[in-house]
Design an enzyme around this catalytic site. Sequence first.
Site, mmCIF file in Angstrom:
data_model
loop_
_atom_site.group_PDB
_atom_site.id
_atom_site.type_symbol
_atom_site.label_atom_id
_atom_site.label_comp_id
_atom_site.label_asym_id
_atom_site.label_seq_id
_atom_site.Cartn_x
_atom_site.Cartn_y
_atom_site.Cartn_z
ATOM 1 N NE ARG A 190 45.475 42.073 55.364
ATOM 2 C CZ ARG A 190 44.202 42.581 55.062
ATOM 3 N NH1 ARG A 190 43.144 42.058 55.598
ATOM 4 N NH2 ARG A 190 44.430 43.725 54.401
ATOM 5 C CG HIS A 237 46.519 48.574 54.902
ATOM 6 N ND1 HIS A 237 46.936 47.695 53.937
ATOM 7 C CD2 HIS A 237 45.304 48.442 55.125
ATOM 8 C CE1 HIS A 237 45.938 47.059 53.412
ATOM 9 N NE2 HIS A 237 44.702 47.347 53.927
ATOM 10 C CD GLN A 256 42.331 50.593 51.777
ATOM 11 O OE1 GLN A 256 42.164 49.769 52.106
ATOM 12 N NE2 GLN A 256 41.558 51.457 51.403
ATOM 13 C CG ASP A 261 40.808 51.934 60.284
ATOM 14 O OD1 ASP A 261 39.949 51.063 60.047
ATOM 15 O OD2 ASP A 261 41.986 51.408 60.557
#
Length: 310
Positions: free
Chosen positions: A106, A133, A136, A230
């Site tokens: 990350r 991402h 996810q 988000d």
Amino acid sequence: MQNLQGRDLLTLGELTPGELKDVLDRAVAQKQARKMSQKPPVQSGKAAALIFMKPSLRTRVSFEIACVDLGMHPVVLGPNDAFSREETVHDTIKVLERYVDVIVLRTFAQSHVEEVALHASVPVVNALTDDYHPCQVLADLLTIREHKGDPAGLTMTYIGDGNNMANTYLIGGALSGMNVTIATPAGFETRPEIVTYAKELAAHYGTGAKLEVTTDHRAAVAGADIVVTDTWASMGQEAEHAARVAAFAGYSVDAALMALADPAAIFMHCLPAHRGEEVTNEVIDSAQSVVFDEAENRLHAQRAWLSLVL
Ligand code: CP
Ligand code: NVA
């Protein structure tokens, strides 16, 4: 089942639609087996470096548990451990690959994870960058399958910042045949080259996904099967938080906005959520919300990925 051994996961766009389906099928099978206390395929003796240059709750815990489930040894590293003391990316990776069988990273710039992948002889997983991402979105596609069936032909409306999640949903839509509309305030759109990349993937594979960007979030949400948002200020943008809250006024996913979606729509959020900003308590705590299924599915999706690439 396609052979994914040794493959990197950097944007999600490196998968074919068939490979993506195989990963999700594997995740479904392993999730069922895990609930029945059956042991998943063992990768005994293998090790993973889990490097976090930004904070994490879900990604860190789900990767650690996935590794342990598979009989692997996870080693968690932070910014004081890896890429510190002016050690080059090349040297850091040449050291790590003498110890571990997979590197999960990350970080901030997408170019960082791509440089790691360039030097690494072991598979590399993007555990979130400023641009993408993929872990996810694998978990989210699994969650959509569970609640709504095959994503192909469904419509997802993302409301909020044109960030790493928005970018990766466009790619997930392109590969799965799910229509994705990204609705952002003016000035916070997804970058045009990412929209183009996703549209090219959809056209190349002929998945039929319609991918759109707009600033009209109310029109975009009309009839949607999946409503997703988000944070308005991602990791690294903390100093912009107040300005962003002002700029995103009116873009909260509240009950009035959800009422415009299909009555059977689900609400998704990768978390952490900022209740009262991008989503109201009423929506995130409603029966339509599947946010904790998404969080759980991080474990199943990532374990499936690790078991396929190792
Ligand atoms: N959704 C997600 O990636 O959560 P963390 O930042 O807590 O890992
Ligand atoms: N867009 C958010 C996602 C967190 C999982 C961020 O990058 O901070």
